[in-house]
Design a protein around this motif. Structure first.
Motif, PDB file in Angstrom:
ATOM      1  N   LEU A  45      11.978  -9.213   5.544  1.00  0.00           N
ATOM      2  CA  LEU A  45      11.883  -8.128   4.561  1.00  0.00           C
ATOM      3  C   LEU A  45      12.760  -8.473   3.370  1.00  0.00           C
ATOM      4  O   LEU A  45      13.629  -9.354   3.470  1.00  0.00           O
ATOM      5  CB  LEU A  45      12.341  -6.803   5.178  1.00  0.00           C
ATOM      6  N   ARG A  46      12.556  -7.786   2.281  1.00  0.00           N
ATOM      7  CA  ARG A  46      13.410  -8.051   1.115  1.00  0.00           C
ATOM      8  C   ARG A  46      13.672  -6.778   0.342  1.00  0.00           C
ATOM      9  O   ARG A  46      12.841  -5.865   0.282  1.00  0.00           O
ATOM     10  CB  ARG A  46      12.796  -9.152   0.249  1.00  0.00           C
ATOM     11  N   PHE A  47      14.864  -6.741  -0.246  1.00  0.00           N
ATOM     12  CA  PHE A  47      15.182  -5.706  -1.228  1.00  0.00           C
ATOM     13  C   PHE A  47      15.322  -6.458  -2.546  1.00  0.00           C
ATOM     14  O   PHE A  47      16.041  -7.456  -2.614  1.00  0.00           O
ATOM     15  CB  PHE A  47      16.469  -4.974  -0.847  1.00  0.00           C
ATOM     16  N   ALA A  48      14.603  -6.002  -3.572  1.00  0.00           N
ATOM     17  CA  ALA A  48      14.465  -6.826  -4.779  1.00  0.00           C
ATOM     18  C   ALA A  48      14.821  -6.057  -6.049  1.00  0.00           C
ATOM     19  O   ALA A  48      13.949  -5.743  -6.864  1.00  0.00           O
ATOM     20  CB  ALA A  48      13.032  -7.362  -4.850  1.00  0.00           C
ATOM     21  N   PRO A  49      16.087  -5.746  -6.246  1.00  0.00           N
ATOM     22  CA  PRO A  49      16.448  -4.976  -7.443  1.00  0.00           C
ATOM     23  C   PRO A  49      16.481  -5.829  -8.716  1.00  0.00           C
ATOM     24  O   PRO A  49      16.607  -7.047  -8.646  1.00  0.00           O
ATOM     25  CB  PRO A  49      17.867  -4.492  -7.112  1.00  0.00           C
ATOM     26  N   SER A  50      16.363  -5.159  -9.836  1.00  0.00           N
ATOM     27  CA  SER A  50      16.528  -5.816 -11.136  1.00  0.00           C
ATOM     28  C   SER A  50      17.918  -5.461 -11.653  1.00  0.00           C
ATOM     29  O   SER A  50      18.243  -4.272 -11.748  1.00  0.00           O
ATOM     30  CB  SER A  50      15.475  -5.319 -12.124  1.00  0.00           C
ATOM     31  N   PRO A  51      18.735  -6.453 -11.985  1.00  0.00           N
ATOM     32  CA  PRO A  51      20.102  -6.146 -12.446  1.00  0.00           C
ATOM     33  C   PRO A  51      20.146  -5.726 -13.910  1.00  0.00           C
ATOM     34  O   PRO A  51      20.739  -6.389 -14.745  1.00  0.00           O
ATOM     35  CB  PRO A  51      20.842  -7.469 -12.211  1.00  0.00           C
ATOM     36  N   ILE A  57      16.993 -11.184  -6.511  1.00  0.00           N
ATOM     37  CA  ILE A  57      17.387 -10.662  -7.823  1.00  0.00           C
ATOM     38  C   ILE A  57      16.224 -10.850  -8.794  1.00  0.00           C
ATOM     39  O   ILE A  57      15.866 -11.979  -9.140  1.00  0.00           O
ATOM     40  CB  ILE A  57      18.663 -11.382  -8.329  1.00  0.00           C
ATOM     41  N   GLU A  58      15.631  -9.743  -9.220  1.00  0.00           N
ATOM     42  CA  GLU A  58      14.453  -9.812 -10.097  1.00  0.00           C
ATOM     43  C   GLU A  58      14.904  -9.683 -11.550  1.00  0.00           C
ATOM     44  O   GLU A  58      14.903  -8.596 -12.130  1.00  0.00           O
ATOM     45  CB  GLU A  58      13.455  -8.734  -9.696  1.00  0.00           C
ATOM     46  N   ASP A  59      15.311 -10.818 -12.085  1.00  0.00           N
ATOM     47  CA  ASP A  59      15.935 -10.813 -13.417  1.00  0.00           C
ATOM     48  C   ASP A  59      15.108 -11.579 -14.437  1.00  0.00           C
ATOM     49  O   ASP A  59      15.663 -12.286 -15.276  1.00  0.00           O
ATOM     50  CB  ASP A  59      17.357 -11.403 -13.321  1.00  0.00           C
ATOM     51  N   SER A 112       5.329 -12.485 -15.459  1.00  0.00           N
ATOM     52  CA  SER A 112       5.432 -11.021 -15.384  1.00  0.00           C
ATOM     53  C   SER A 112       5.909 -10.660 -13.988  1.00  0.00           C
ATOM     54  O   SER A 112       5.883 -11.483 -13.068  1.00  0.00           O
ATOM     55  CB  SER A 112       4.067 -10.383 -15.634  1.00  0.00           C
ATOM     56  N   TYR A 113       6.291  -9.404 -13.831  1.00  0.00           N
ATOM     57  CA  TYR A 113       6.698  -8.903 -12.508  1.00  0.00           C
ATOM     58  C   TYR A 113       5.604  -9.183 -11.480  1.00  0.00           C
ATOM     59  O   TYR A 113       5.880  -9.670 -10.381  1.00  0.00           O
ATOM     60  CB  TYR A 113       6.983  -7.392 -12.595  1.00  0.00           C
ATOM     61  N   HIS A 114       4.334  -8.863 -11.835  1.00  0.00           N
ATOM     62  CA  HIS A 114       3.246  -8.983 -10.856  1.00  0.00           C
ATOM     63  C   HIS A 114       3.133 -10.402 -10.310  1.00  0.00           C
ATOM     64  O   HIS A 114       2.956 -10.610  -9.108  1.00  0.00           O
ATOM     65  CB  HIS A 114       1.906  -8.599 -11.493  1.00  0.00           C
ATOM     66  N   ALA A 122       5.485 -12.892 -10.452  1.00  0.00           N
ATOM     67  CA  ALA A 122       6.720 -13.343  -9.794  1.00  0.00           C
ATOM     68  C   ALA A 122       6.845 -12.745  -8.393  1.00  0.00           C
ATOM     69  O   ALA A 122       7.224 -13.430  -7.440  1.00  0.00           O
ATOM     70  CB  ALA A 122       7.927 -12.974 -10.651  1.00  0.00           C
ATOM     71  N   VAL A 123       6.485 -11.470  -8.255  1.00  0.00           N
ATOM     72  CA  VAL A 123       6.673 -10.813  -6.955  1.00  0.00           C
ATOM     73  C   VAL A 123       5.744 -11.428  -5.904  1.00  0.00           C
ATOM     74  O   VAL A 123       6.132 -11.648  -4.748  1.00  0.00           O
ATOM     75  CB  VAL A 123       6.477  -9.284  -7.107  1.00  0.00           C
ATOM     76  N   VAL A 124       4.529 -11.753  -6.324  1.00  0.00           N
ATOM     77  CA  VAL A 124       3.557 -12.337  -5.390  1.00  0.00           C
ATOM     78  C   VAL A 124       3.984 -13.757  -4.992  1.00  0.00           C
ATOM     79  O   VAL A 124       3.976 -14.116  -3.817  1.00  0.00           O
ATOM     80  CB  VAL A 124       2.154 -12.341  -6.059  1.00  0.00           C
ATOM     81  N   VAL A 166       8.566  -3.490   1.839  1.00  0.00           N
ATOM     82  CA  VAL A 166       8.934  -2.068   1.896  1.00  0.00           C
ATOM     83  C   VAL A 166       9.520  -1.722   0.534  1.00  0.00           C
ATOM     84  O   VAL A 166      10.566  -2.252   0.145  1.00  0.00           O
ATOM     85  CB  VAL A 166       9.962  -1.818   3.020  1.00  0.00           C
ATOM     86  N   ARG A 167       8.827  -0.889  -0.218  1.00  0.00           N
ATOM     87  CA  ARG A 167       9.284  -0.554  -1.576  1.00  0.00           C
ATOM     88  C   ARG A 167       8.776   0.828  -1.943  1.00  0.00           C
ATOM     89  O   ARG A 167       8.037   1.459  -1.186  1.00  0.00           O
ATOM     90  CB  ARG A 167       8.778  -1.614  -2.567  1.00  0.00           C
ATOM     91  N   GLY A 168       9.161   1.286  -3.127  1.00  0.00           N
ATOM     92  CA  GLY A 168       8.865   2.661  -3.528  1.00  0.00           C
ATOM     93  C   GLY A 168       7.385   2.908  -3.816  1.00  0.00           C
ATOM     94  O   GLY A 168       6.633   1.973  -4.127  1.00  0.00           O
ATOM     95  N   ASP A 192       6.141   4.146  -6.291  1.00  0.00           N
ATOM     96  CA  ASP A 192       5.762   3.846  -7.675  1.00  0.00           C
ATOM     97  C   ASP A 192       5.058   2.492  -7.777  1.00  0.00           C
ATOM     98  O   ASP A 192       4.429   2.202  -8.785  1.00  0.00           O
ATOM     99  CB  ASP A 192       6.989   3.897  -8.608  1.00  0.00           C
ATOM    100  N   MET A 193       5.146   1.675  -6.732  1.00  0.00           N
ATOM    101  CA  MET A 193       4.517   0.357  -6.740  1.00  0.00           C
ATOM    102  C   MET A 193       3.188   0.359  -5.974  1.00  0.00           C
ATOM    103  O   MET A 193       2.551  -0.686  -5.845  1.00  0.00           O
ATOM    104  CB  MET A 193       5.452  -0.668  -6.090  1.00  0.00           C
ATOM    105  N   LEU A 194       2.803   1.524  -5.446  1.00  0.00           N
ATOM    106  CA  LEU A 194       1.608   1.574  -4.596  1.00  0.00           C
ATOM    107  C   LEU A 194       0.372   1.016  -5.316  1.00  0.00           C
ATOM    108  O   LEU A 194      -0.306   0.131  -4.804  1.00  0.00           O
ATOM    109  CB  LEU A 194       1.356   3.020  -4.151  1.00  0.00           C
TER     110      LEU A 194
END
Ligand code: GLU
Length: 298
Positions: A22-28, A58-60, A212-214, A216-218, A230-232, A234-236
């Motif tokens: 799993l990952r937690f991926a915040p943007s600083p 780290i999604e920077d 882009s985010y889309h 990079a995340v993939v 597992v994320r919010g 808002d990303m559904l």
């Protein structure tokens, strides 16, 4: 007569599936607040329940808004909450080459095009019309109206452009897609049909940000072997784009759970003033990690 024995050692038989990742991926780009705390703690708790690992990413990619001091602060805040993660941590800004390679593969499939239109030109192209928006409310890219502006022959080699996904062509290359939306315990899921067409020709890279985010995340979820996202909530809806990019790049499909938002409109118990405060502000006011857990209902 001599008998020759051929011994064939195949090693231990392992048909176990690898442990979940799993990952937690915040943007600083600011300090963490209760919404982040909930997402991070939920990821950690699910990882523990499933016997898996938790990564911090780290999604920077937005290097104009992300700052090393925010990254230092978020690591401190997460450690204060009692979270542990594997090091080294993947920092997206250090991996632009990976995203460039993914873009090359998409280019080879013929699903990218250059768009040169400015924000103003886009706004002018749809002015006075009832124009459809994407699930986030941004207008769909009016490709037809901007064909002349987007003609590469009109621009010199130095001209800045955006790479967009040619949604129509991409959909031709993909079967109907969907994803499994799991309950938080990952025992049962419902299949959600993906409707990437609702997003139109999404941006996959810009002059200032080579991904882009889309994208990079993939790419990252696949490279890091993330099995459970597992994320919010808002990303559904964005998951539809992620599934399409995963299909185009032949990447595995993770299991998804989109959790409710602390700052959503669903009648949360938290008052906005508490919920919007940073974790460090709450800590400075005397809150303990236990208080934070209680506040987010963990
Ligand atoms: N960096 C994104 C955010 O902070 C993460 C989204 C995701 O987990 O896919 O919202």
């Amino acid at each position: 007569m001599m008998t020759v024995m051929v011994l064939c050692y195949t090693g231990p038989v392992t048909n176990q599936t690898p442990p979940p990742v799993l990952r937690f991926a915040p943007s600083p780009n600011g300090h963490l607040h209760l919404g982040h705390a909930y997402s991070a703690l939920l990821n950690a708790s699910i990882a523990r329940e499933l016997g898996g690992r938790l990564l911090l990413r780290i999604e920077d990619i937005d290097i104009t808004r992300c700052r090393p001091d925010y990254e230092r602060a978020l690591r401190e805040d997460l450690a204060w909450l009692g979270l542990e993660w594997d090091e080294p941590v993947r920092r997206q800004s250090e991996h632009f080459g990976d995203y460039a390679r993914a873009l090359d593969r998409l280019q080879a499939l013929g699903v990218l095009y250059r768009s040169y239109a400015s924000r103003k030109e886009i706004a002018m192209a749809i002015a006075g019309q009832e124009w459809q928006g994407d699930p986030d409310g941004a207008p769909l890219y009016p490709r037809e109206a901007l064909r002349a502006i987007d003609d590469p022959a009109q621009h010199g080699p130095q001209a800045a452009f955006t790479l967009r996904l040619d949604m129509e062509r991409a959909l031709e290359l993909a079967p109907p897609l969907g994803w499994k939306e799991y309950r938080p315990d990952f025992t049962a899921a419902e299949t959600v049909p993906a409707e990437p067409e609702k997003w139109g020709d999404v941006v996959l890279s810009r002059k200032e940000f080579p991904t882009s985010y889309h994208l990079a995340v993939v790419v990252d979820d696949a490279l890091q072997g993330v099995s459970h996202v597992v994320r919010g909530r808002d990303m559904l809806h964005a998951t539809a784009i992620h599934r399409l990019i995963q299909h185009l790049l032949a990447l595995p499909e993770p299991a998804y759970h989109h959790h409710p938002l602390i700052l959503g409109q669903e009648g949360e118990k938290l008052s906005k003033s508490i919920a919007s405060k940073s974790l460090r502000a709450l800590k400075a006011e005397g809150a303990t990690p236990g208080d934070i857990r209680k506040l987010v209902g963990m």
